[in-house]
Enzyme design. Structure first.
Site, PDB file in Angstrom:
ATOM      1  N   GLU A  73       4.586  -1.660  -3.955  1.00 52.61           N
ATOM      2  CA  GLU A  73       5.468  -1.029  -2.955  1.00 52.61           C
ATOM      3  C   GLU A  73       6.867  -1.621  -2.983  1.00 52.61           C
ATOM      4  OE1 GLU A  73       4.144  -0.822   1.123  1.00 52.61           O
ATOM      5  OE2 GLU A  73       2.568   0.594   0.654  1.00 52.61           O
TER       6      GLU A  73
ATOM      7  N   LYS B 243       3.727   9.575   4.767  1.00 49.52           N
ATOM      8  CA  LYS B 243       3.488   9.589   6.211  1.00 49.52           C
ATOM      9  C   LYS B 243       4.058  10.876   6.812  1.00 49.52           C
ATOM     10  CE  LYS B 243       3.301   4.610   7.072  1.00 49.52           C
ATOM     11  NZ  LYS B 243       3.707   3.475   7.873  1.00 49.52           N
TER      12      LYS B 243
ATOM     13  N   HIS C  10     -17.236  -7.258 -18.132  1.00 46.29           N
ATOM     14  CA  HIS C  10     -18.198  -6.264 -18.594  1.00 46.29           C
ATOM     15  C   HIS C  10     -17.763  -4.860 -18.225  1.00 46.29           C
ATOM     16  CE1 HIS C  10     -20.894  -9.587 -19.575  1.00 46.29           C
ATOM     17  NE2 HIS C  10     -20.295 -10.154 -18.549  1.00 46.29           N
TER      18      HIS C  10
HETATM   19  O1  PA5 Z   1       4.197  -2.451   3.628  1.00 45.95           O
HETATM   20  C1  PA5 Z   1       4.386  -1.462   4.290  1.00 45.95           C
HETATM   21  O2  PA5 Z   1       5.455  -1.257   4.887  1.00 45.95           O
HETATM   22  C2  PA5 Z   1       3.298  -0.414   4.489  1.00 45.95           C
HETATM   23  O3  PA5 Z   1       2.261  -0.580   3.608  1.00 45.95           O
HETATM   24  C3  PA5 Z   1       2.774  -0.493   5.918  1.00 45.95           C
HETATM   25  O4  PA5 Z   1       2.248  -1.768   6.154  1.00 45.95           O
HETATM   26  C4  PA5 Z   1       1.714   0.564   6.179  1.00 45.95           C
HETATM   27  O5  PA5 Z   1       2.207   1.828   5.858  1.00 45.95           O
HETATM   28  C5  PA5 Z   1       1.289   0.550   7.651  1.00 45.95           C
HETATM   29  O6  PA5 Z   1       2.391   0.730   8.466  1.00 45.95           O
HETATM   30  P1  PA5 Z   1       2.370   0.360   9.989  1.00 45.95           P
HETATM   31  O7  PA5 Z   1       2.114  -1.104  10.127  1.00 45.95           O
HETATM   32  O8  PA5 Z   1       3.721   0.735  10.480  1.00 45.95           O
HETATM   33  O9  PA5 Z   1       1.294   1.153  10.639  1.00 45.95           O
END
Ligand code: PA5
Length: 465
Positions: free
Chosen positions: A292, A435, A321
């Site tokens: 990410e 989202k 394996h």
């Molecule tokens: O790292 C990130 O920003 C995302 O993976 C969020 O953690 C994830 O989308 C969850 O978001 P939130 O904590 O706002 O519910």
């Protein structure tokens, strides 16, 4: 306390040849950029812009979390995290690393704290099964969302709220804790309206950098993990990361090797392969952090770049394996990073049974620990002789201190790698896009236009057979 070690012998050309390995000159050539990125990040940190760097020093907050966890332990046997992505993966990594491997199956007397469940998916079968099997009166739900809006988490919370209200009436509030933004978001509004117990996701700390915040530290403390030692380990790593020198700073070296492997040796994938079951979910946590943070289509100046290296998680010896055949003989497109530990808590001796089978003699009397270590050495050897670059992060043992070092090192490495790739390691427009799709297609107010756009696009391009 001992330090973790980064062993990079087998990424060098001396081990795997010049086409696949790095020379000292290639690493040294990055030094001026490393210095510049180091100074930029240090100045952002000093201005308060990158608060994740200072989380190891939140000792007072850790005390508060431990007190809260202690109070919860008096009333609840089960602690359920409702969260996803950065709001879940760190907690799972900590639990797998530090708790008894069968923590939830132990009796209350033998457990270090509450049973811990991380509900990070909305598969209806799985989530209903969890709710069906928990005794609600013994359960506290920690709804964790930085944005306070994520559809997966909020839908779980809505189901849990409804269930708790139906079963407990006004008492439902005692069974919910919210961890979210200090001021903004739907979850914050709900928490304030119903005066729920809350913890804050510090401003400016993105989801995947929240391991050392209440997002993960509250559940960890509730399960009885040593969160103070984790902070101390992270602080020890911070001290090692003060140097701009790639040969001294393990986080920068880790990032530089990955960057050079990707951009000049064609290693478009990086496999994190722990030879420690306890560390298997660190590989999962890292997969999100690396993907990410660095998978970006634009650079700092808005130019197309399509950066990022695909992180893969594997587990030794299981994946010997399954995956290792590909890593050893398939395309030359991977870097492998092993995680290993010098000390494993349990020692298992293989009994010298089946005496009439001479081919099993070599196992009888040996320890499983030794076999495990040899298996790792074997994979490392097979990769190296086949000219596949690999490195090892070696922990003195898997405890809270070394886990703190490891998580913090990987976070600092990711921030630094953002500088090398020239991408913003702290945003996630691709995740936000997903989202928004969910909001639009579920009919959230304000997303009507997007819904229409998506539907017309889908009609045009849908092909089936
Ligand atoms: O790292 C990130 O920003 C995302 O993976 C969020 O953690 C994830 O989308 C969850 O978001 P939130 O904590 O706002 O519910």
């Amino acid at each position: 306390m001992s330090d973790l070690i980064l062993d990079y012998t087998n990424v060098m050309s001396a081990a795997v040849g010049e086409d696949n390995g790095l020379t000292d000159e290639e690493i040294s050539a990055l030094a001026p950029r490393a210095k510049q990125i180091h100074e930029e990040l240090a100045s952002l940190r000093a201005s308060g812009d990158k608060p994740f760097y200072d989380l190891p020093y939140k000792k007072e907050e850790a005390k508060k979390l431990k007190r809260a966890a202690g109070a919860l332990a008096k009333n609840f046997q089960n602690f359920v995290v409702l969260g996803i992505g950065g709001s879940a993966l760190g907690t799972t990594a900590m639990m797998t690393a530090l708790a008894h491997p069968r923590h939830n199956n132990l009796s209350a007397r033998k457990r270090t704290g509450a049973r811990l469940y991380v509900a990070d998916n909305i598969d209806p079968d799985e989530f209903s099964a969890l709710l069906e099997t928990l005794s609600l009166k013994d359960t506290v739900f920690n709804v964790v969302s930085k944005s306070g809006a994520t559809a997966e988490t909020m839908s779980q919370f809505m189901i849990v709220y409804d269930l708790l209200k139906a079963r407990m009436g006004k008492e439902w509030k005692k069974h919910v804790i919210a961890t979210t933004d200090p001021k903004n978001g739907i979850l914050r509004r709900i928490a304030d309206k119903y005066r729920l117990k809350t913890f804050e996701v510090p401003l400016g700390v993105g989801g995947r950098f929240t391991a050392l915040t209440p997002v993960c530290m509250l559940p960890a403390a509730a399960a009885g993990l040593d969160i103070t030692a984790m902070l101390e380990g992270a602080a020890a790593m911070d001290a090692r990361c003060k140097s701009a020198s790639l040969k001294e700073n393990p986080a920068y070296l880790f990032a530089a090797i990955h960057y050079l492997m990707d951009t000049s040796k064609g290693k478009k994938m990086t496999v994190m392969m722990p030879y420690s079951y306890r560390l298997k979910d660190v590989a999962d946590w890292f997969r999100q952090l690396w993907a990410e943070s660095l998978g970006k289509k634009q650079d700092f100046d808005g130019n197309p770049i399509y950066a990022g290296q695909t992180p893969i998680k594997a587990l030794g010896a299981t994946d010997q394996h399954s995956q290792v055949q590909l890593y050893v003989e398939g395309p030359h497109d991977k870097l492998v990073c092993f995680l290993e530990t010098e000390k494993i808590d349990s020692q298992l001796t293989i009994p010298p049974v089946f005496g009439d089978e001479p081919e099993l003699e070599y196992l009888g009397g040996a320890t499983m620990n030794h076999l495990y270590a040899v298996e790792k050495d074997g994979t490392e050897y097979a990769l190296t002789v086949n000219k596949r670059p690999n490195m090892t992060i070696r922990l003195p043992q898997v405890d809270a201190h070394s886990l703190g070092q490891l998580l913090y090192m990987l976070e600092v490495a990711t921030a630094f790698a953002g500088g090398l790739y020239r991408v913003d390691a702290f945003d996630q427009p691709g995740v936000e896009f997903g989202k928004k799709y969910a909001y639009a297609m579920m009919g959230r107010k304000g997303y009507e236009k997007l819904k229409k756009e998506i539907e017309s696009g889908e009609k045009k391009s849908r092909r089936t057979v």
